[in-house]
Scaffold this motif. Structure first.
Motif, PDB file in Angstrom:
ATOM      1  N   PRO B  48       0.840  -1.207   0.000  1.00  0.00           N
ATOM      2  CA  PRO B  48       0.000   0.000   0.000  1.00  0.00           C
ATOM      3  C   PRO B  48       0.873   1.255   0.000  1.00  0.00           C
ATOM      4  O   PRO B  48       1.954   1.259   0.582  1.00  0.00           O
ATOM      5  CB  PRO B  48      -0.794  -0.097   1.308  1.00  0.00           C
ATOM      6  N   ASP B  49       0.371   2.292  -0.644  1.00  0.00           N
ATOM      7  CA  ASP B  49       1.141   3.537  -0.717  1.00  0.00           C
ATOM      8  C   ASP B  49       1.189   4.234   0.638  1.00  0.00           C
ATOM      9  O   ASP B  49       0.372   3.965   1.512  1.00  0.00           O
ATOM     10  CB  ASP B  49       0.498   4.479  -1.749  1.00  0.00           C
ATOM     11  N   PHE B  50       2.120   5.135   0.762  1.00  0.00           N
ATOM     12  CA  PHE B  50       2.164   5.981   1.951  1.00  0.00           C
ATOM     13  C   PHE B  50       2.715   7.345   1.549  1.00  0.00           C
ATOM     14  O   PHE B  50       3.231   7.509   0.454  1.00  0.00           O
ATOM     15  CB  PHE B  50       3.016   5.341   3.059  1.00  0.00           C
ATOM     16  N   ASP B  51       2.574   8.286   2.461  1.00  0.00           N
ATOM     17  CA  ASP B  51       2.933   9.673   2.148  1.00  0.00           C
ATOM     18  C   ASP B  51       4.382   9.948   2.540  1.00  0.00           C
ATOM     19  O   ASP B  51       4.692  10.231   3.689  1.00  0.00           O
ATOM     20  CB  ASP B  51       1.974  10.612   2.916  1.00  0.00           C
ATOM     21  N   HIS B  52       5.290   9.824   1.541  1.00  0.00           N
ATOM     22  CA  HIS B  52       6.714  10.055   1.813  1.00  0.00           C
ATOM     23  C   HIS B  52       6.954  11.444   2.380  1.00  0.00           C
ATOM     24  O   HIS B  52       7.717  11.608   3.318  1.00  0.00           O
ATOM     25  CB  HIS B  52       7.532   9.964   0.515  1.00  0.00           C
TER      26      HIS B  52
END
Lengths: 173, 302
Positions: B48-52
């Motif tokens: 799942p994506d995350f907010d770098h």
């Protein structure tokens, strides 16, 4: 000494470059381990904060193993693991498959589901090593550094993972 | 050794490290098809994506990861502490604002001490209200009726009545504020009296009387009020006020069936013998006791 300082991880530009290069691998590693996004994000952030706070004591060449050590130590307290939920990339349009017949597409979908189920049957060690290789494209020696184990041990885990996956998938047939 | 090598050959294959020969052999095994598919499909997986950027900002500003927050109100100890603080606050509130009241009912006299050990004798049918909180710095009380004060030395001591205010330092004095008549007698020290913007300072052995329209100053011999030794002293007092005082002292009801008599009475009545007191009043004003039973007295013209 001065030269070393200007090259140090304390320089925000250097830190920022290091962060960008490593954040995804660390975070996804922790996600593969726990199956919990929130936990993975928290520990990732904690590790980088510790590095940033202790930048004076960590030489840049040790920074990578430093964040993994912090992350692994933080992980020791985490017991409850959840199922790892993964998605398939949306744009997986293989040229040789675009015009396949519907039957093949159904089979393909079924295999994907079987693979996901099989992955959930892996041990945490196998799963982490396997997914780091497949999803993050990490080389065995890189995985070895992350997990703080030998390359042989990584190979053993990958090998074991493949056998488990195949047996599980063939069982579903 | 060979077994060990075999154990890891799948890992070698996945990493593309097999030799040509090894690969051909492996491709001819029945399992190969599944392994190939696993390799292919597993590389399509994504975490799942995350907010770098958020993570970076939080890191650089050294914000710790958000801890699991337990709201204050959900903590058992905070609840207990809150209740404790509430009671403390209520206690303080009552202590500062609630007034203590001492009442001497008709037929009774009471003797009590203030927090600074000033002594007060409260005559029958009188009431005093004061605040115990911070008494030493705020010696103020409200008097309704008559009381004798032996004030401990200290800050300004103030007695407020409907008719006026008496201010003293350390002293002994009597204040009587009944109807429209305001009597203050000083037995020791100095007393300042304010009555209708009229300010008087009296010293030891002096008594002042403010009536509706008159002001009178006398000397006295006693060293404490007569009423504290069961005597009722009147100076130029009206009949009705004398009867009022008797009613208070003996907790009785007196009905006067008589013509108006404006004669003023000066003298002493006992406050522990109602018969004697009534006899003296009757003799002076030419009255007779026509009925005397169960705390009800009727006086008529003789």
């Amino acid at each position: 000494m001065d030269q070393k300082d200007s090259n140090s991880i304390c320089e925000e530009l250097i830190f920022s470059g290091f962060f960008k290069a490593n954040v995804k691998a660390l975070r996804n590693y922790l996600y593969f381990k726990f199956g919990n996004e929130e936990k993975a994000n928290d520990i990732t952030q904690e590790s980088f904060i510790k590095l940033w706070e202790n930048c004076k004591n960590v030489p840049i060449e040790k920074a990578k193993s430093y964040i993994y050590t912090i992350a692994n130590n933080a992980s020791l307290n985490e017991i409850a693991h959840q199922k790892v939920v993964l998605r398939y990339a949306q744009n997986n349009t293989h040229n040789d498959r675009t015009n396949q017949n519907p039957e093949f597409l159904i089979e393909e979908e079924q295999f994907r589901q079987k693979l996901e189920k099989a992955i959930s049957k892996l041990t945490e060690a196998q799963r982490t090593a396997f997914l780091l290789h497949r999803i993050e494209g990490k080389k065995y020696h890189e995985i070895a550094i992350m997990l703080d184990i030998s390359v042989k041990a990584v190979e053993k885990r990958i090998h074991g993972a493949l056998i488990t996956l195949r047996t599980e998938i063939e069982q579903f047939k | 050794m060979k077994a060990m090598e075999e154990n890891y050959e799948l890992a070698k294959w996945l990493a593309g490290e097999m030799t040509e020969a090894e690969l051909i052999t492996f491709q001819n095994t029945p399992e190969y098809a599944t392994y190939a598919k696993i390799a292919e499909y597993s590389s399509e997986l994504k975490a799942p994506d995350f907010d770098h950027d958020l993570l970076y900002q939080n890191t650089i500003t050294r914000k710790k990861p958000v801890q699991k927050v337990i709201p204050l109100y959900q903590s058992k100890w905070m609840k207990i502490a809150a209740v404790f603080v509430l009671f403390l606050a209520l206690g303080l509130y009552f202590k500062t604002t609630v007034t203590s009241t001492e009442i001497a009912e008709n037929g009774k006299k009471i003797n009590f001490s203030l927090p600074d050990n000033s002594q007060i004798v409260l005559n029958s049918g009188s009431e005093i209200q004061y605040k115990k909180w911070n008494w030493a710095n705020n010696r103020k009380l409200d008097l309704n009726g008559e009381a004798y004060f032996r004030v401990a030395h200290g800050k300004k001591f103030e007695v407020n009545t409907k008719l006026g205010t008496v201010t003293v330092l350390g002293t002994q004095f009597n204040v009587k504020a009944r109807e429209n008549r305001f009597d203050v007698t000083c037995y020791e020290g100095r007393v300042k009296i304010v009555h209708n913007n009229h300010e008087v300072i009296i010293t030891k052995g002096t008594s002042v009387t403010f009536d509706a329209d008159s002001f009178e100053k006398q000397s006295i011999q006693n060293d404490k009020p007569e009423w504290t030794v069961n005597q009722i002293v009147f100076k130029k007092e009206k009949l009705q006020h004398i009867l009022d005082e008797i009613q208070r002292q003996y907790d009785c009801e007196i009905i006067l069936n008589s013509k108006e008599n404006l004669q003023l009475f000066t003298g002493t009545l006992p406050s522990d013998n109602i018969k004697t007191a009534l006899d003296i009043v009757s003799a002076t004003y030419h009255l007779k006791i026509s009925k005397f039973e169960n705390k009800k007295i009727i006086l008529e013209d003789f």
